[in-house]
Design a protein around this motif. Structure first.
Motif, PDB file in Angstrom:
ATOM      1  N   ALA A   1       0.815  -1.207   0.000  1.00  0.00           N
ATOM      2  CA  ALA A   1       0.000   0.000   0.000  1.00  0.00           C
ATOM      3  C   ALA A   1       0.851   1.260   0.000  1.00  0.00           C
ATOM      4  CB  ALA A   1      -0.940   0.006   1.205  1.00  0.00           C
ATOM      5  N   ILE A   2       1.990   1.221   0.685  1.00  0.00           N
ATOM      6  CA  ILE A   2       2.831   2.417   0.718  1.00  0.00           C
ATOM      7  C   ILE A   2       3.944   2.362  -0.326  1.00  0.00           C
ATOM      8  CG2 ILE A   2       2.300   2.981   3.109  1.00  0.00           C
ATOM      9  CD1 ILE A   2       4.918   1.725   3.947  1.00  0.00           C
ATOM     10  N   GLY A   3       3.967   1.269  -1.112  1.00  0.00           N
ATOM     11  CA  GLY A   3       4.885   1.194  -2.242  1.00  0.00           C
ATOM     12  C   GLY A   3       6.339   0.951  -1.896  1.00  0.00           C
ATOM     13  N   VAL A   4       6.594   0.171  -0.861  1.00  0.00           N
ATOM     14  CA  VAL A   4       7.974  -0.165  -0.515  1.00  0.00           C
ATOM     15  C   VAL A   4       8.153  -1.674  -0.585  1.00  0.00           C
ATOM     16  CG1 VAL A   4       8.279   1.826   1.014  1.00  0.00           C
ATOM     17  CG2 VAL A   4       7.495  -0.325   1.964  1.00  0.00           C
ATOM     18  N   ALA A   5       9.387  -2.099  -0.715  1.00  0.00           N
ATOM     19  CA  ALA A   5       9.675  -3.523  -0.721  1.00  0.00           C
ATOM     20  C   ALA A   5       9.415  -4.090   0.676  1.00  0.00           C
ATOM     21  CB  ALA A   5      11.123  -3.764  -1.116  1.00  0.00           C
ATOM     22  N   PRO A   6       8.883  -5.292   0.760  1.00  0.00           N
ATOM     23  CA  PRO A   6       8.620  -5.878   2.083  1.00  0.00           C
ATOM     24  C   PRO A   6       9.896  -6.037   2.897  1.00  0.00           C
ATOM     25  CG  PRO A   6       7.612  -7.197   0.345  1.00  0.00           C
ATOM     26  CD  PRO A   6       8.461  -6.160  -0.317  1.00  0.00           C
ATOM     27  N   ARG A   7       9.801  -5.723   4.178  1.00  0.00           N
ATOM     28  CA  ARG A   7      10.939  -5.911   5.072  1.00  0.00           C
ATOM     29  C   ARG A   7      11.086  -7.392   5.399  1.00  0.00           C
ATOM     30  NH1 ARG A   7      10.127  -1.867  10.033  1.00  0.00           N
ATOM     31  NH2 ARG A   7       8.018  -2.647   9.884  1.00  0.00           N
TER      32      ARG A   7
END
Length: 62
Positions: free
Chosen positions: A16-22
């Protein structure tokens, strides 16, 4: 060391926030978080940490 729900984001939150999963925390950390959520009867925390443990186990298999 205490685990809190903000330490483990759901995959949908990352998308949703457009970042790669941690990367998920260690097994010990997730198990402590799950036990703590169970001890305080936190239903959201139980679901969150249970799902994180499932995802962690799937990472091992691949």
């Amino acid at each position: 060391m205490t685990a809190i729900a903000t330490d483990v984001r759901r995959p949908t939150e990352d998308r949703a926030i457009g970042v790669a999963p941690r990367q998920l925390p260690s097994w010990d950390y997730l198990e402590i978080g799950f036990c703590y959520a169970r001890a305080v009867n936190d239903q959201y925390g139980l679901r969150l940490f249970a799902n994180a443990l499932i995802r962690k186990s799937q990472e091992r298999q691949t």
